[in-house]
Design an enzyme around this catalytic site. Structure first.
Site, PDB file in Angstrom:
ATOM      1  N   SER A  39       0.725  -1.346  -0.295  1.00 46.19           N
ATOM      2  CA  SER A  39       0.090   0.050   0.102  1.00 46.19           C
ATOM      3  C   SER A  39       0.843   1.401  -0.037  1.00 46.19           C
ATOM      4  O   SER A  39       1.771   1.102   0.731  1.00 46.19           O
ATOM      5  CB  SER A  39      -0.859   0.098   1.197  1.00 46.19           C
ATOM      6  N   LYS A  52     -13.709  -3.631   2.582  1.00 43.37           N
ATOM      7  CA  LYS A  52     -14.645  -2.411   2.197  1.00 43.37           C
ATOM      8  C   LYS A  52     -16.162  -2.750   2.596  1.00 43.37           C
ATOM      9  O   LYS A  52     -16.836  -2.160   2.986  1.00 43.37           O
ATOM     10  CB  LYS A  52     -14.326  -1.909   0.722  1.00 43.37           C
TER      11      LYS A  52
END
Length: 275
Positions: A17, A68
């Site tokens: 990330s 998510k």
């Protein structure tokens, strides 16, 4: 001195990330010397305990796959944008202890396209049918005035994309992946597939194509993006999306606007160049 606050990105896998690079660059520019931003490897099973264990110093979280959707039951409020695609990539902890979930991918996509001069299109094509494709449809619901053709690999995926279209108010038509080169006639093509998936399509890019939005940022440029640019088309890249959605996250978590877009992009470009 400002109160020390914490934020982080969660997901699995998470080592790749770029979010810490972008958010830390923003904190430096904004003078938030006591703020920190980390990354944590967290899967769906570990998420509830992780969130429940956060103290009052926490300002917010960024969420990537596969969290998510898993985070939604843990929240006190979800914005209409996030609810529209059942995906939260941003959690802000309010002063009164509430957990508010939002989706900055959708407005981030719109901002990234606007930066490249794409304000409205009469039609569009989407390559792929995963979570990013549904966010792409949500963005297109605001800028596309006509049909969107989704190129997918299975009848089940085709049904999913048509279902998202009905939910989001987009006229979604579907075609088999074997016909994906037909997407390139559209004025806007959004490629949402994993690395390598569109490589074989690069040779089919026509002369003077429209705009390609390839959501990948590593490796970059993709063969498709390279071919697109060589034929005179405009390209929006995954780093553009990553930076614009992170700008919105920084603004929500810190309460400071505007977030330093240029410094965040430069930090991301440096980090990618060093890999």
């Amino acid at each position: 001195m400002a109160e020390a606050r914490r934020a982080a990105v969660l997901g699995s896998p998470i080592a790749h990330s770029l979010s810490p690079v972008l958010h830390r660059a923003a904190y430096r520019e904004l003078g938030l010397g006591d703020w920190s931003y980390d990354r944590f490897e967290v899967d769906e099973a570990a998420l509830p305990a992780f969130v429940d264990g956060l103290g009052v110093s926490w300002a917010g979280l960024s969420l990537t796959m596969p969290l998510k959707r898993a985070v939604i039951p843990l929240l006190d409020e979800v914005t209409a944008t996030a609810a529209s695609v059942e995906a939260v990539n941003t959690v802000v902890f309010t002063a009164d202890g509430r957990r508010v979930g939002d989706n900055t991918d959708i407005p981030g996509m719109i901002a990234a396209m606007r930066e490249r001069g794409v304000e409205k299109v009469e039609s569009a094509a989407v390559l792929g049918a995963g979570a990013t494709a549904s966010s792409a449809l949500a963005a297109l619901s605001l800028i596309c005035t006509g049909p969107v053709t989704a190129y997918v690999r299975s009848a089940a995926r085709a049904r999913e994309m048509r279902g998202w279209g009905e939910r989001l108010g987009v006229d979604v038509r579907t075609a088999d992946w074997s016909e994906a080169a037909g997407a390139f006639d559209a004025p806007l093509v959004i490629a949402t597939t994993p690395a390598g998936t569109t490589d074989a399509l690069a040779a089919a890019v026509p002369g003077a194509p429209g705009t390609l939005f390839d959501v990948l940022y590593e490796p970059w440029p993709t063969p498709l993006a390279t071919a697109w640019q060589s034929r005179g088309g405009a390209v929006v890249g995954g780093l553009d999306l990553l930076v614009h959605q992170a700008v919105l996250q920084v603004e929500q978590m810190t309460g400071l606007t505007p977030a330093p877009l240029a410094a965040m992009r430069e930090a991301g470009e440096r980090a990618l160049a060093s890999r």
